[in-house]
Scaffold this motif. Structure first.
Motif, PDB file in Angstrom:
ATOM      1  N   ARG A   1       0.826  -1.219   0.000  1.00  0.00           N
ATOM      2  CA  ARG A   1       0.000   0.000   0.000  1.00  0.00           C
ATOM      3  C   ARG A   1       0.852   1.258   0.000  1.00  0.00           C
ATOM      4  O   ARG A   1       0.539   2.228  -0.678  1.00  0.00           O
ATOM      5  CB  ARG A   1      -0.936  -0.005   1.205  1.00  0.00           C
ATOM      6  N   SER A   2       1.943   1.262   0.757  1.00  0.00           N
ATOM      7  CA  SER A   2       2.795   2.450   0.772  1.00  0.00           C
ATOM      8  C   SER A   2       3.525   2.624  -0.560  1.00  0.00           C
ATOM      9  O   SER A   2       3.694   3.745  -1.035  1.00  0.00           O
ATOM     10  CB  SER A   2       3.791   2.394   1.931  1.00  0.00           C
ATOM     11  N   ALA A   3       3.939   1.525  -1.188  1.00  0.00           N
ATOM     12  CA  ALA A   3       4.582   1.620  -2.501  1.00  0.00           C
ATOM     13  C   ALA A   3       3.597   2.123  -3.547  1.00  0.00           C
ATOM     14  O   ALA A   3       3.944   2.948  -4.403  1.00  0.00           O
ATOM     15  CB  ALA A   3       5.131   0.251  -2.915  1.00  0.00           C
ATOM     16  N   ARG A   4       2.352   1.694  -3.486  1.00  0.00           N
ATOM     17  CA  ARG A   4       1.321   2.173  -4.425  1.00  0.00           C
ATOM     18  C   ARG A   4       1.057   3.653  -4.215  1.00  0.00           C
ATOM     19  O   ARG A   4       0.931   4.412  -5.182  1.00  0.00           O
ATOM     20  CB  ARG A   4       0.037   1.371  -4.235  1.00  0.00           C
ATOM     21  N   ALA A   5       0.973   4.091  -2.979  1.00  0.00           N
ATOM     22  CA  ALA A   5       0.741   5.510  -2.707  1.00  0.00           C
ATOM     23  C   ALA A   5       1.903   6.359  -3.220  1.00  0.00           C
ATOM     24  O   ALA A   5       1.692   7.446  -3.770  1.00  0.00           O
ATOM     25  CB  ALA A   5       0.540   5.723  -1.211  1.00  0.00           C
ATOM     26  N   ALA A   6       3.131   5.881  -3.051  1.00  0.00           N
ATOM     27  CA  ALA A   6       4.294   6.619  -3.556  1.00  0.00           C
ATOM     28  C   ALA A   6       4.278   6.693  -5.085  1.00  0.00           C
ATOM     29  O   ALA A   6       4.570   7.738  -5.673  1.00  0.00           O
ATOM     30  CB  ALA A   6       5.582   5.965  -3.068  1.00  0.00           C
ATOM     31  N   ALA A   7       3.913   5.598  -5.752  1.00  0.00           N
ATOM     32  CA  ALA A   7       3.845   5.593  -7.214  1.00  0.00           C
ATOM     33  C   ALA A   7       2.756   6.529  -7.720  1.00  0.00           C
ATOM     34  O   ALA A   7       2.938   7.241  -8.711  1.00  0.00           O
ATOM     35  CB  ALA A   7       3.604   4.175  -7.729  1.00  0.00           C
ATOM     36  N   LEU A   8       1.618   6.571  -7.042  1.00  0.00           N
ATOM     37  CA  LEU A   8       0.540   7.492  -7.428  1.00  0.00           C
ATOM     38  C   LEU A   8       0.954   8.943  -7.231  1.00  0.00           C
ATOM     39  O   LEU A   8       0.611   9.809  -8.043  1.00  0.00           O
ATOM     40  CB  LEU A   8      -0.728   7.190  -6.640  1.00  0.00           C
ATOM     41  N   ALA A   9       1.697   9.225  -6.174  1.00  0.00           N
ATOM     42  CA  ALA A   9       2.158  10.588  -5.940  1.00  0.00           C
ATOM     43  C   ALA A   9       3.136  11.031  -7.022  1.00  0.00           C
ATOM     44  O   ALA A   9       3.100  12.167  -7.485  1.00  0.00           O
ATOM     45  CB  ALA A   9       2.813  10.688  -4.565  1.00  0.00           C
ATOM     46  N   VAL A  10       4.018  10.133  -7.445  1.00  0.00           N
ATOM     47  CA  VAL A  10       4.960  10.464  -8.520  1.00  0.00           C
ATOM     48  C   VAL A  10       4.223  10.678  -9.835  1.00  0.00           C
ATOM     49  O   VAL A  10       4.519  11.603 -10.595  1.00  0.00           O
ATOM     50  CB  VAL A  10       6.023   9.344  -8.660  1.00  0.00           C
ATOM     51  N   ALA A  11       3.222   9.839 -10.126  1.00  0.00           N
ATOM     52  CA  ALA A  11       2.465   9.968 -11.371  1.00  0.00           C
ATOM     53  C   ALA A  11       1.617  11.234 -11.397  1.00  0.00           C
ATOM     54  O   ALA A  11       1.389  11.809 -12.458  1.00  0.00           O
ATOM     55  CB  ALA A  11       1.581   8.743 -11.572  1.00  0.00           C
TER      56      ALA A  11
END
Length: 151
Positions: free
Chosen positions: A35-45
């Motif tokens: 979940r934290s990796a997904r949130a970080a990827a969404l923030a970068v995108a």
């Protein structure tokens, strides 16, 4: 009902929960990491990247001429194909993009050919949304939104 079978069931359930706790903890930890990796990827995108061009310069419109260029292309192709331009207007869009909403009507073959020609010519424009419906008195009506880019 006797309390003894309930007590044995409760003890067996607690013992089973204690035996499964290490695997449950590992699974919950992996879920939290994912979940934290997904949130970080969404923030970068989601972060804007203004330095990167949307299209190659030869495929984009010159600054300040995009909406007028799309309008002129639509009117030129419509005149040549026998299609009625009911409305063409610029819509709000983020800075590197240009949106133009249009409504055309005419014979089905001519309207489809115009839509095809709009997308084939340079500078590049594409239909973001489109809809073709039968028009009153014969023919079809195309309504949609074109999107293009500015250098």
């Amino acid at each position: 009902m006797s309390r003894r079978p309930m007590l044995w069931g409760l003890i067996a359930g607690l013992l089973l929960a204690a035996l499964l706790a290490p695997w449950t903890g590992t699974a919950l930890g992996a879920l939290a990491k994912a979940r934290s990796a997904r949130a970080a990827a969404l923030a970068v995108a989601a972060a804007p990247s203004a330095d990167v061009p949307v299209l190659r310069p030869e495929l984009a419109f010159a600054p300040g001429t995009a909406a007028a260029g799309v309008r002129a292309r639509i009117e030129r192709l419509a005149r040549g194909g026998g299609v009625l331009v009911e409305s063409v207007r610029a819509a709000a869009a983020p800075p590197p993009l240009v949106l133009v909403e249009l409504r055309l009507s005419g014979p089905e073959k001519a309207v489809v050919a115009l839509a095809d020609a709009l997308e084939r010519e340079r500078p590049l424009v594409r239909f973001r949304t489109w809809r073709i419906v039968p028009a009153e008195g014969g023919g079809v009506r195309l309504s949609g939104t074109l999107v293009g880019a500015v250098r």
